[in-house]
Design a protein around this motif. Sequence first.
Motif, PDB file in Angstrom:
ATOM      1  N   ASP A  34       0.895  -1.081  -0.074  1.00 17.21           N
ATOM      2  CA  ASP A  34      -0.212  -0.104   0.028  1.00 17.21           C
ATOM      3  C   ASP A  34       0.917   1.364   0.123  1.00 17.21           C
ATOM      4  N   ARG A  74       1.856   1.793  -3.531  1.00 17.19           N
ATOM      5  CA  ARG A  74       0.891   1.846  -4.431  1.00 17.19           C
ATOM      6  C   ARG A  74       0.259   3.392  -4.244  1.00 17.19           C
ATOM      7  N   ASP A  75       0.213   3.775  -2.705  1.00 17.12           N
ATOM      8  CA  ASP A  75      -0.341   5.179  -2.956  1.00 17.12           C
ATOM      9  C   ASP A  75       0.962   6.161  -3.069  1.00 17.12           C
ATOM     10  N   VAL A  99       2.842   5.836  -6.015  1.00 16.25           N
ATOM     11  CA  VAL A  99       2.521   5.993  -7.413  1.00 16.25           C
ATOM     12  C   VAL A  99       1.124   6.733  -7.698  1.00 16.25           C
ATOM     13  N   ARG A 100       0.208   6.603  -6.851  1.00 13.40           N
ATOM     14  CA  ARG A 100      -1.152   7.249  -7.245  1.00 13.40           C
ATOM     15  C   ARG A 100      -0.772   8.638  -6.760  1.00 13.40           C
ATOM     16  N   ASN A 101      -0.195   9.133  -5.995  1.00 15.84           N
ATOM     17  CA  ASN A 101       0.112  10.378  -5.638  1.00 15.84           C
ATOM     18  C   ASN A 101       1.089  11.296  -6.212  1.00 15.84           C
ATOM     19  N   LYS A 102       2.124  10.493  -6.789  1.00 14.16           N
ATOM     20  CA  LYS A 102       3.014  11.033  -7.593  1.00 14.16           C
ATOM     21  C   LYS A 102       2.814  10.989  -9.021  1.00 14.16           C
ATOM     22  N   ALA A 103       1.871  10.036  -9.350  1.00 12.06           N
ATOM     23  CA  ALA A 103       1.422  10.005 -10.797  1.00 12.06           C
ATOM     24  C   ALA A 103       2.471  10.154 -11.832  1.00 12.06           C
ATOM     25  N   ASP A 156       3.494   0.363 -14.098  1.00 16.62           N
ATOM     26  CA  ASP A 156       2.263  -0.491 -14.107  1.00 16.62           C
ATOM     27  C   ASP A 156       1.760  -1.512 -13.402  1.00 16.62           C
TER      28      ASP A 156
END
Length: 401
Positions: free
Chosen positions: A355, A358-359, A361-365, A370
């Motif tokens: 997590d 995952r967070d 990657v989601r936050n930094k985009a 993948d």
Amino acid sequence: MPHIFDEISFLVGDSNKLHHVNAVSALRPFDDEIINFLATFSQVLFRLPGVKERSDLASLAFWCRPASLKAMKNQYGDINHLIGRGVAFHIAPSNVAVNFAYSLFTGLLSGNVNIVRLPARDFEQINIICTALSHSLSLHPRVSPYIYLIRYNKKQEINNALSLLCNVRLIWGGDKTIEVLRQSPLRPRGLDLAFSDRHSFTIIDAKNYLDSPDKIRIAHNFYNDTLHSDQTACSSPGLVIWLGKDRTVSKNAQETFWQHLDRVASERYEFQPVSAVTKLMALCMISAQVDGVVQHPVVHNRLMRAQLSTLSHDSMEYRCHSGYFLEYFAASLDEVLPVCGEKCQTITYAGIEKDVLRDFVRNKAPAGVDRIVPIGQALQFSLQWDGYDLISLLSRTVVAV
């Protein structure tokens, strides 16, 4: 077109049936006949001599088990509105022996007829898989019109003919392969899926790794991700990130990790002498062109390592294969962002929570990343690959209102 197909060699299927692929009806995703066929294939493959000793073949057989297929189907919920696109033309990569089978089976599971151009290299695994497929097709003859495994000299005329037969084309390979295949036109509604050159890396939390009782297992899993396939797969890590603010702890973790991996490699890894030369050239190249590189002493030719003082957007351009690794000490995940660009496919990890990554990657985009999987699962194929949901893209939606 008939004379062009005469230049094709068939391992499964034949030229007469190939002429009529567009008359074969598409199926719904996860069709019962396909599920039963793959379950039979799994059993047949497992029984063939030597398969259980080959982890890539054993993994393929495991992937096709009924329980595994049921779990895949359950991910999609109601799929009654989906139907296969028609004919899928797969161009398999030349560097991974069993990739063609995963691509083929994904095409089957999404309801398509499948024409697969096999690697030119004569991998033993290909022959074993074809043996299992032929036996399974004899027990499930209704599936025969949906599978064609072929080889041919890479003539554009043949690429053109096969591309015009297909509704979707899957190109696995380097950027040059994609460029060449895209010179062959598709049908007006044809869809292209390209799986281009990518890179992957590993993140290990140093302190948690040192506290782990599973260091030997981690070494074996990392070996399976990398040296088992000579790091030729895009998902095989070429860079190891040591995460932690205490540099002494990170160095201890680094030393311990490579000692364990070296023991595993000494028992399992064989490589050609030319690979040692290639790795040495890569080590010299990065040392000459990148400031602050630390070459770890080479005791033997199995493993070579280059430690970077900084990470940049082009750091992964210096990666190699056959037991060559880049390394970096990171105090925080933010330092990893430069290698998370569009070319980045997979992050494997140990000692850190999924997590958290995952967070991050989601936050930094970032433009890439993948997949986020534990060490040991880098090569495990799934229906979500390279950022594509393959079942959704290889089928079409029928709307009724």
